[in-house]
Motif scaffolding. Structure first.
Motif, PDB file in Angstrom:
ATOM      1  N   GLN A 150      39.638  35.763 -29.215  1.00  0.00           N
ATOM      2  CA  GLN A 150      37.906  36.521 -28.500  1.00  0.00           C
ATOM      3  C   GLN A 150      37.185  35.140 -28.191  1.00  0.00           C
ATOM      4  OE1 GLN A 150      36.221  40.074 -30.291  1.00  0.00           O
ATOM      5  NE2 GLN A 150      38.017  39.816 -31.686  1.00  0.00           N
ATOM      6  N   GLN A 151      37.481  34.374 -28.662  1.00  0.00           N
ATOM      7  CA  GLN A 151      36.507  32.767 -28.383  1.00  0.00           C
ATOM      8  C   GLN A 151      36.364  32.193 -27.400  1.00  0.00           C
ATOM      9  OE1 GLN A 151      33.502  32.211 -28.542  1.00  0.00           O
ATOM     10  NE2 GLN A 151      32.726  31.591 -30.391  1.00  0.00           N
ATOM     11  N   ARG A 152      38.361  32.357 -26.522  1.00  0.00           N
ATOM     12  CA  ARG A 152      38.391  32.027 -25.994  1.00  0.00           C
ATOM     13  C   ARG A 152      38.346  32.381 -24.587  1.00  0.00           C
ATOM     14  NH1 ARG A 152      44.746  30.308 -26.650  1.00  0.00           N
ATOM     15  NH2 ARG A 152      44.689  31.298 -28.903  1.00  0.00           N
ATOM     16  N   VAL A 153      38.018  33.582 -24.935  1.00  0.00           N
ATOM     17  CA  VAL A 153      38.133  34.421 -23.914  1.00  0.00           C
ATOM     18  C   VAL A 153      36.443  33.969 -23.409  1.00  0.00           C
ATOM     19  CG1 VAL A 153      37.803  36.901 -23.164  1.00  0.00           C
ATOM     20  CG2 VAL A 153      39.432  36.443 -24.271  1.00  0.00           C
ATOM     21  N   ALA A 154      35.825  34.317 -24.471  1.00  0.00           N
ATOM     22  CA  ALA A 154      33.939  33.378 -24.329  1.00  0.00           C
ATOM     23  C   ALA A 154      33.350  32.559 -23.720  1.00  0.00           C
ATOM     24  CB  ALA A 154      33.508  34.047 -25.735  1.00  0.00           C
ATOM     25  N   ALA A 168      25.957  26.016 -26.043  1.00  0.00           N
ATOM     26  CA  ALA A 168      26.760  26.868 -26.922  1.00  0.00           C
ATOM     27  C   ALA A 168      26.299  27.259 -28.400  1.00  0.00           C
ATOM     28  CB  ALA A 168      28.020  25.976 -27.027  1.00  0.00           C
ATOM     29  N   ASP A 169      25.937  27.985 -28.473  1.00  0.00           N
ATOM     30  CA  ASP A 169      25.037  28.430 -30.531  1.00  0.00           C
ATOM     31  C   ASP A 169      26.172  28.710 -31.663  1.00  0.00           C
ATOM     32  OD1 ASP A 169      23.300  28.955 -31.835  1.00  0.00           O
ATOM     33  OD2 ASP A 169      22.057  30.336 -30.624  1.00  0.00           O
ATOM     34  N   GLU A 170      26.462  27.898 -32.011  1.00  0.00           N
ATOM     35  CA  GLU A 170      27.700  27.703 -33.407  1.00  0.00           C
ATOM     36  C   GLU A 170      28.889  28.136 -32.802  1.00  0.00           C
ATOM     37  OE1 GLU A 170      27.042  26.943 -36.546  1.00  0.00           O
ATOM     38  OE2 GLU A 170      25.216  26.233 -36.232  1.00  0.00           O
ATOM     39  N   PRO A 171      29.290  27.641 -31.727  1.00  0.00           N
ATOM     40  CA  PRO A 171      30.778  28.302 -31.218  1.00  0.00           C
ATOM     41  C   PRO A 171      31.680  28.540 -32.482  1.00  0.00           C
ATOM     42  CG  PRO A 171      30.179  26.137 -30.281  1.00  0.00           C
ATOM     43  CD  PRO A 171      29.283  26.057 -30.759  1.00  0.00           C
ATOM     44  N   THR A 172      31.735  27.692 -33.552  1.00  0.00           N
ATOM     45  CA  THR A 172      32.796  27.763 -34.477  1.00  0.00           C
ATOM     46  C   THR A 172      32.404  28.863 -35.243  1.00  0.00           C
ATOM     47  OG1 THR A 172      32.929  25.715 -34.900  1.00  0.00           O
ATOM     48  CG2 THR A 172      33.784  25.924 -32.810  1.00  0.00           C
ATOM     49  N   ALA A 181      38.585  24.182 -34.639  1.00  0.00           N
ATOM     50  CA  ALA A 181      38.698  22.775 -34.382  1.00  0.00           C
ATOM     51  C   ALA A 181      40.080  22.475 -32.875  1.00  0.00           C
ATOM     52  CB  ALA A 181      39.820  22.079 -35.746  1.00  0.00           C
ATOM     53  N   ARG A 182      40.299  23.772 -32.352  1.00  0.00           N
ATOM     54  CA  ARG A 182      41.356  24.457 -31.661  1.00  0.00           C
ATOM     55  C   ARG A 182      39.984  24.801 -30.137  1.00  0.00           C
ATOM     56  NH1 ARG A 182      45.664  28.233 -34.307  1.00  0.00           N
ATOM     57  NH2 ARG A 182      47.093  26.338 -35.079  1.00  0.00           N
ATOM     58  N   VAL A 183      39.130  25.529 -30.862  1.00  0.00           N
ATOM     59  CA  VAL A 183      37.969  26.067 -29.945  1.00  0.00           C
ATOM     60  C   VAL A 183      36.920  25.358 -30.033  1.00  0.00           C
ATOM     61  CG1 VAL A 183      36.069  27.617 -29.951  1.00  0.00           C
ATOM     62  CG2 VAL A 183      38.431  28.707 -30.505  1.00  0.00           C
ATOM     63  N   GLY A 184      37.153  24.306 -30.627  1.00  0.00           N
ATOM     64  CA  GLY A 184      36.170  23.049 -30.495  1.00  0.00           C
ATOM     65  C   GLY A 184      36.840  22.341 -29.629  1.00  0.00           C
ATOM     66  N   GLU A 185      38.055  21.881 -29.339  1.00  0.00           N
ATOM     67  CA  GLU A 185      39.096  20.613 -28.822  1.00  0.00           C
ATOM     68  C   GLU A 185      39.166  21.331 -27.126  1.00  0.00           C
ATOM     69  OE1 GLU A 185      41.102  17.404 -27.866  1.00  0.00           O
ATOM     70  OE2 GLU A 185      40.704  18.289 -30.241  1.00  0.00           O
ATOM     71  N   LEU A 186      38.557  22.375 -27.165  1.00  0.00           N
ATOM     72  CA  LEU A 186      38.992  23.268 -26.066  1.00  0.00           C
ATOM     73  C   LEU A 186      37.775  22.602 -25.124  1.00  0.00           C
ATOM     74  CD1 LEU A 186      41.167  24.541 -24.179  1.00  0.00           C
ATOM     75  CD2 LEU A 186      40.579  27.004 -25.109  1.00  0.00           C
ATOM     76  N   LEU A 187      36.805  23.421 -26.073  1.00  0.00           N
ATOM     77  CA  LEU A 187      35.364  22.953 -25.555  1.00  0.00           C
ATOM     78  C   LEU A 187      35.029  22.147 -24.700  1.00  0.00           C
ATOM     79  CD1 LEU A 187      32.173  24.694 -24.809  1.00  0.00           C
ATOM     80  CD2 LEU A 187      32.274  23.442 -27.707  1.00  0.00           C
ATOM     81  N   PHE A 188      35.211  20.600 -25.511  1.00  0.00           N
ATOM     82  CA  PHE A 188      35.535  19.509 -25.045  1.00  0.00           C
ATOM     83  C   PHE A 188      35.817  19.545 -23.807  1.00  0.00           C
ATOM     84  CE2 PHE A 188      32.142  19.335 -28.589  1.00  0.00           C
ATOM     85  CZ  PHE A 188      31.624  18.223 -28.319  1.00  0.00           C
ATOM     86  N   GLU A 189      37.101  19.791 -23.664  1.00  0.00           N
ATOM     87  CA  GLU A 189      37.484  19.799 -22.878  1.00  0.00           C
ATOM     88  C   GLU A 189      37.527  20.201 -21.216  1.00  0.00           C
ATOM     89  OE1 GLU A 189      42.250  21.225 -21.761  1.00  0.00           O
ATOM     90  OE2 GLU A 189      42.166  20.230 -23.681  1.00  0.00           O
TER      91      GLU A 189
END
Length: 223
Positions: A150-154, A168-172, A181-189
């Motif tokens: 769901q967070q990746r869809v967001a 991004a407000d507390e995205p993880t 950690a995976r979502v954080g990686e994706l955010l920066f990528e």
């Protein structure tokens, strides 16, 4: 290359009334953020981080002071004007995903493009979902997806419009350590590829450390 300031906060103050009297949530904050920069806003709970984010994004209006987004003074715009500017230039990722339950993953990501009148909404949304690793989940509804999905869809929905600034407000915050950690990686990528300015509120020290700059808040002030 000289980078322009994409966001400028000048003497921002936000006060709200409470049974105890007037409370100052954000207290005389001035801040300049360059195009393409990544900034982490950190500090204890109740420090005013999320309120500052809302003021910078034009989701809320300050009691005093002003915010310039790409040179436009948000305090001079009415609610409709701010909404239009947000739709064109700003992306959001929140702790609690904020997906629309009745729409599939693809439809959730298409939504901001359709609101902007883009004819290629379906193609662009499908491509962005592919980039976040959800090509096989486009027809799934939020309830059929894990928290990380769901967070990746967001994230896909936030990046699909290629915003100038992503807030991004507390995205993880709602995810377990590994998924976070995976979502954080994706955010920066995604951020690096899109050359978007990233303003991130987080308690996650590792996530904050990946930003180019850290802004620490306490009791409504930037230290």
């Amino acid at each position: 290359m000289i980078r322009n300031r994409v966001l400028q906060a000048e003497n921002l103050c936000k006060q709200v009334s409470s049974p105890e009297g007037s409370l100052t949530i954000v207290d005389e904050v001035s801040l300049g953020i360059l195009a393409g920069e990544s900034i982490a806003v950190t500090g204890p709970s109740g420090a005013g981080k999320s309120t500052l984010l809302a003021l910078l994004a034009g989701l809320d209006v300050p009691t005093r002071g002003r915010v310039l987004l790409e040179g436009q003074d948000l305090t001079q715009l009415d609610e409709d004007g701010r909404a239009r500017l947000r739709a064109q230039r700003v992306g959001f990722v929140f702790q609690s995903f904020h997906l629309i339950p009745a729409l599939t993953a693809l439809e959730n990501v298409m939504l901001p493009l359709e609101l902007a009148g883009r004819g290629d909404a379906r193609r662009a949304a499908a491509e962005t979902l592919r980039r976040v690793g959800l090509a096989e989940r486009t027809g799934h509804y939020p309830r059929q997806l894990s928290g990380g999905e769901q967070q990746r869809v967001a994230l896909a929905r936030a990046f699909v419009t290629q915003p100038a600034v992503l807030f991004a407000d507390e995205p993880t915050g709602n995810l377990d350590t590994v998924t976070g950690a995976r979502v954080g990686e994706l955010l920066f990528e995604l951020n690096a590829n899109a050359n978007t300015t990233l303003v991130l509120v987080t308690h996650d020290r590792e996530l904050a450390a990946r930003c180019a700059r850290m802004v620490q808040m306490e009791a409504g002030r930037v230290l």
